[in-house]
Design an enzyme around this catalytic site. Sequence first.
Site, PDB file in Angstrom:
ATOM      1  N   ASP A  32      -3.291  -5.752   5.644  1.00 16.07           N
ATOM      2  CA  ASP A  32      -3.337  -4.339   6.143  1.00 16.07           C
ATOM      3  C   ASP A  32      -2.745  -3.882   7.208  1.00 16.07           C
ATOM      4  O   ASP A  32      -3.032  -2.745   8.015  1.00 16.07           O
ATOM      5  CB  ASP A  32      -4.793  -3.959   6.218  1.00 16.07           C
ATOM      6  CG  ASP A  32      -5.631  -3.892   4.788  1.00 16.07           C
ATOM      7  OD1 ASP A  32      -4.847  -3.799   3.793  1.00 16.07           O
ATOM      8  OD2 ASP A  32      -6.817  -4.402   4.825  1.00 16.07           O
ATOM      9  N   GLU A  33      -1.664  -4.660   7.596  1.00 23.35           N
ATOM     10  CA  GLU A  33      -0.875  -4.121   9.184  1.00 23.35           C
ATOM     11  C   GLU A  33       0.672  -4.029   8.821  1.00 23.35           C
ATOM     12  O   GLU A  33       1.300  -4.268   9.649  1.00 23.35           O
ATOM     13  CB  GLU A  33      -1.090  -5.393  10.123  1.00 23.35           C
ATOM     14  CG  GLU A  33      -2.744  -5.293  10.582  1.00 23.35           C
ATOM     15  CD  GLU A  33      -2.849  -6.254  11.727  1.00 23.35           C
ATOM     16  OE1 GLU A  33      -1.876  -6.655  12.317  1.00 23.35           O
ATOM     17  OE2 GLU A  33      -3.985  -6.437  12.002  1.00 23.35           O
TER      18      GLU A  33
END
Length: 294
Positions: free
Chosen positions: A238-239
């Site tokens: 999620d980055e």
Amino acid sequence: MSEREYVLTLSCPDSRGIVAAVANLLSDHGCNITESQQYSDHYTGRFFLRMQFVVEEGPGGAVGEDVLRGAFAALAGDFGGSPDQVVEWTLHAVDVRPRMIVMVSKFGHCLNDLLYRHRSGLLDIDIAAVVSNHPDLEFLADSYGVDFYHLPVTAETKPDQEARLLELVGSYDVDLVVLARYMQVLTERLCAKMSGRIINIHHSFLPSFKGARPYHQAHKRGVKLIGATAHYVTADLDEGPIIDQQVSRVDHTHSPEQLTAIGRDLESVALARAVNWHAQRRVLLNGHKTVVFD
């Protein structure tokens, strides 16, 4: 004689005269520029360009695609710097629509939104198939006439499941994989193999409210702003580079269920925008972030 439309994207070390050089090359080959956007990142020293243009084709036409590619390849060599300053460029015909596979688990709001937009002619990309680790949403894919594949996965079977996914990517000639609330973590191998070609969507509470029932967690904390983030997938969970974010103000009167409903709408909008921008070649990677020519 007919006209064909193309999109050219370019990322290279910043220097004087890049726009003029590209415009002159297009003019010399009988092309007409219909849209042009550029951005210079003073922090990284890189330049980003997206040009859309039309060119006459045919027996008496100005130029063919192979000629254009050769000309751009030669020109791009002039924009290079040191070995770590890479020049990246792409040329795509607008009439060749990209294709995508949508992956989903049990939440169907983003999948349904993409399927509806596709049927309504609102997406510049074709949905080739839907892949899920659960059978629950097969009926939804069937209702839109889209192939559905149930590929269950466990920690032990994940390599085989992802290998099957890559087989589908190849057999359907897929350009993009979209995780429309697919609740599984992809392996580093798959992320590397499909770098820049996987888009994910999630709520924007991370890293504050991890795990299950994030909207209920947010409600307990009395949040005043909720949102959704669409980004490219990397090995860092999620980055990845962010493509689009949507937000909405909320207050104490909103129940957890109302927050969830608002959040799902935001997720659907952010994901659709990200997919369309990617399909239109409007998103260029800039290290850990993106340049989006919207």
